[in-house]
Scaffold this motif. Sequence first.
Motif, PDB file in Angstrom:
ATOM      1  N   PHE A  28     -94.793   1.523   9.450  1.00 49.82           N
ATOM      2  CA  PHE A  28     -93.185   1.424   9.408  1.00 49.82           C
ATOM      3  C   PHE A  28     -93.172   0.425   8.543  1.00 49.82           C
ATOM      4  CE2 PHE A  28     -89.189   0.130  10.985  1.00 49.82           C
ATOM      5  CZ  PHE A  28     -88.297   0.900  10.065  1.00 49.82           C
ATOM      6  N   LEU A  29     -92.687   0.571   7.372  1.00 50.19           N
ATOM      7  CA  LEU A  29     -92.399  -0.600   6.249  1.00 50.19           C
ATOM      8  C   LEU A  29     -91.180  -0.801   5.837  1.00 50.19           C
ATOM      9  CD1 LEU A  29     -94.030  -2.775   4.307  1.00 50.19           C
ATOM     10  CD2 LEU A  29     -94.052  -0.960   2.811  1.00 50.19           C
ATOM     11  N   VAL A  30     -90.712  -2.015   6.190  1.00 50.19           N
ATOM     12  CA  VAL A  30     -89.341  -2.583   5.933  1.00 50.19           C
ATOM     13  C   VAL A  30     -89.553  -3.385   4.616  1.00 50.19           C
ATOM     14  CG1 VAL A  30     -87.128  -3.778   6.459  1.00 50.19           C
ATOM     15  CG2 VAL A  30     -88.601  -2.230   8.210  1.00 50.19           C
ATOM     16  N   ARG A  31     -88.818  -2.887   3.591  1.00 49.00           N
ATOM     17  CA  ARG A  31     -88.930  -3.733   2.269  1.00 49.00           C
ATOM     18  C   ARG A  31     -87.755  -3.657   1.634  1.00 49.00           C
ATOM     19  NH1 ARG A  31     -90.792   0.337  -2.373  1.00 49.00           N
ATOM     20  NH2 ARG A  31     -89.343  -0.655  -3.410  1.00 49.00           N
ATOM     21  N   GLY A  32     -87.486  -4.504   0.507  1.00 48.41           N
ATOM     22  CA  GLY A  32     -86.138  -4.627  -0.466  1.00 48.41           C
ATOM     23  C   GLY A  32     -86.591  -3.819  -1.359  1.00 48.41           C
TER      24      GLY A  32
END
Length: 91
Positions: A28-32
């Motif tokens: 699960f990748l949270v990125r801008g």
Amino acid sequence: MHQHSFIGHNSLIELKKQLIELNLKRIFLVRGKCSFVDCGAENALTPIFHELRDELFVYKDFTTNPKMEEVLKNLQNFLKWMHSSYTKLKT
């Protein structure tokens, strides 16, 4: 689970080693929206994620100060992804 930071030379190699050691099934990748691309992280990390994992959920559809509606929408998308991933793992 402990947090690890990798900075400088060989940091991508160390990250890849950690991902292999953890034997994750999903990421699960949270990125801008722009910063992830602009800093070069997308080109550096995406191939590693795809090489090691089939399941990658990217969370980037939010504003600087997310409204509750945005959070709930993305939470629903994440839960759908988790459910479909769980279903795949059971079969």
